[in-house]
Scaffold this active site. Sequence first.
Site, mmCIF file in Angstrom:
data_model
loop_
_atom_site.group_PDB
_atom_site.id
_atom_site.type_symbol
_atom_site.label_atom_id
_atom_site.label_comp_id
_atom_site.label_asym_id
_atom_site.label_seq_id
_atom_site.Cartn_x
_atom_site.Cartn_y
_atom_site.Cartn_z
ATOM 1 N N ASP A 68 0.827 -1.209 0.000
ATOM 2 C CA ASP A 68 0.000 0.000 0.000
ATOM 3 C C ASP A 68 0.862 1.261 0.000
ATOM 4 O O ASP A 68 1.982 1.262 0.499
ATOM 5 C CB ASP A 68 -0.925 -0.024 1.233
ATOM 6 C CG ASP A 68 -2.086 0.943 1.094
ATOM 7 O OD1 ASP A 68 -2.383 1.376 -0.039
ATOM 8 O OD2 ASP A 68 -2.696 1.277 2.128
ATOM 9 N N HIS B 26 2.704 3.498 -8.832
ATOM 10 C CA HIS B 26 2.540 2.074 -9.143
ATOM 11 C C HIS B 26 3.757 1.569 -9.914
ATOM 12 O O HIS B 26 4.264 0.476 -9.673
ATOM 13 C CB HIS B 26 1.267 1.841 -9.959
ATOM 14 C CG HIS B 26 0.011 2.208 -9.224
ATOM 15 N ND1 HIS B 26 -0.206 1.835 -7.915
ATOM 16 C CD2 HIS B 26 -1.093 2.907 -9.599
ATOM 17 C CE1 HIS B 26 -1.394 2.302 -7.529
ATOM 18 N NE2 HIS B 26 -1.938 2.946 -8.531
ATOM 19 N N LEU C 155 10.726 -20.571 -4.521
ATOM 20 C CA LEU C 155 9.706 -19.695 -3.932
ATOM 21 C C LEU C 155 8.383 -19.789 -4.704
ATOM 22 O O LEU C 155 8.372 -19.763 -5.936
ATOM 23 C CB LEU C 155 10.213 -18.242 -3.962
ATOM 24 C CG LEU C 155 9.215 -17.163 -3.521
ATOM 25 C CD1 LEU C 155 8.944 -17.253 -2.029
ATOM 26 C CD2 LEU C 155 9.741 -15.771 -3.874
HETATM 27 C C1 IPE Z 1 -5.544 -2.711 -0.425
HETATM 28 O O1 IPE Z 1 -5.169 -1.385 -0.569
HETATM 29 C C2 IPE Z 1 -5.454 -3.422 -1.718
HETATM 30 C C3 IPE Z 1 -4.113 -3.550 -2.286
HETATM 31 C C4 IPE Z 1 -2.992 -3.161 -1.747
HETATM 32 C C5 IPE Z 1 -4.077 -4.187 -3.569
HETATM 33 P P1 IPE Z 1 -6.244 -0.219 -0.751
HETATM 34 O O2 IPE Z 1 -5.481 1.044 -0.817
HETATM 35 O O3 IPE Z 1 -7.138 -0.524 -1.883
HETATM 36 O O4 IPE Z 1 -7.083 -0.345 0.591
HETATM 37 P P2 IPE Z 1 -7.947 0.737 1.361
HETATM 38 O O5 IPE Z 1 -8.917 1.288 0.379
HETATM 39 O O6 IPE Z 1 -7.011 1.783 1.856
HETATM 40 O O7 IPE Z 1 -8.579 -0.005 2.481
HETATM 41 C C1 IPE Z 2 -1.459 0.245 -3.390
HETATM 42 O O1 IPE Z 2 -1.248 1.615 -3.406
HETATM 43 C C2 IPE Z 2 -1.619 -0.334 -4.779
HETATM 44 C C3 IPE Z 2 -2.992 -0.718 -5.124
HETATM 45 C C4 IPE Z 2 -4.018 -0.694 -4.337
HETATM 46 C C5 IPE Z 2 -3.203 -1.162 -6.488
HETATM 47 P P1 IPE Z 2 -2.453 2.627 -3.439
HETATM 48 O O2 IPE Z 2 -2.788 2.906 -4.874
HETATM 49 O O3 IPE Z 2 -3.574 2.149 -2.623
HETATM 50 O O4 IPE Z 2 -1.800 3.912 -2.792
HETATM 51 P P2 IPE Z 2 -2.461 4.889 -1.730
HETATM 52 O O5 IPE Z 2 -2.971 4.034 -0.607
HETATM 53 O O6 IPE Z 2 -3.571 5.609 -2.428
HETATM 54 O O7 IPE Z 2 -1.357 5.784 -1.316
HETATM 55 MG MG MG Z 3 -4.066 2.373 -0.670
#
Ligand code: IPE
Ligand code: IPE
Ligand code: MG
Length: 249
Positions: free
Chosen positions: A22, A39, A133
């Site tokens: 995240d 990303h 792995l």
């Molecule tokens: C969880 O992250 C999903 C992934 C890392 C793929 P999100 O950013 O989508 O989760 P929330 O919305 O903060 O709970």
């Molecule tokens: C995690 O990073 C990746 C995915 C959920 C695909 P985020 O895109 O959720 O990044 P934040 O949480 O908005 O910073």
């Molecule tokens: Mg996120």
Amino acid sequence: MSNLLEKIDKNRLPRHIAIIMDGNGRWAKEKGEDRLFGHFHGVESVRNIVEGCAELGVGYLTLYAFSTENWDRPEYEVVGLMELLVSTIRKEVDSLDKNNIRLHVIGDMSMLPDYAQKELNEALEITKDNTGLNLIMALSYSGRWELLNAVKNIAWEVKQGRLSVEEIDQDTLQQFLCTSGFPDPELMIRTSGEYRISNFLLYQLAYAELYFTNVRWPDFRKDNLYEAIWDYQNRERRFGKTSEQLAET
Ligand code: IPE
Ligand code: IPE
Ligand code: MG
């Protein structure tokens, strides 16, 4: 760096590490960039952590890359993520294969665009005999989707007369989850300072040790992984028992 690595007891590694990757979006915004830039840089962390787990001899690494709920993000981000997924798989599959890494996918594959399904299926096929792995990508995955699916499939088996209600136990349920071939994660890491599960492996994380760090995913590297493992190794996993009971065994 090596200092942290030396502290880790190689005989007590978690067999399965699960990571909620995240913070890509915030990492990018903080740099005045578009979310997709985050990303893109997150892929570098994936490469580094996969390598770190393979070097240590961790058996299973599950990476939460895209949740069921992430389909509701703006279209340009969803499309950007799908394209990044496909180009990354294409670029990395040879190196995964060379390093004896076997790719798995959990989630609702049918939701993914055809070109992504095709690329993934090829990578699954290429790496299927590898014994190092196990890299499990959670794509279009959510724990509730998985459990609902399992319940429906079990009901179907009962309806067809292949399974009786009395026979259903925890092993049965386990077999109907997408993770049936894998042990439960002992360690779950979430980056970027959010303290929630966000629909990840709801059943399998029942007794996992949870580790949260403020580090954004694009900044997460082997050293951060070692720190999480070190932290995990210093916990007492009681599974409902008392400390005294554990000392006896
Ligand atoms: C969880 O992250 C999903 C992934 C890392 C793929 P999100 O950013 O989508 O989760 P929330 O919305 O903060 O709970
Ligand atoms: C995690 O990073 C990746 C995915 C959920 C695909 P985020 O895109 O959720 O990044 P934040 O949480 O908005 O910073
Ligand atoms: Mg996120």
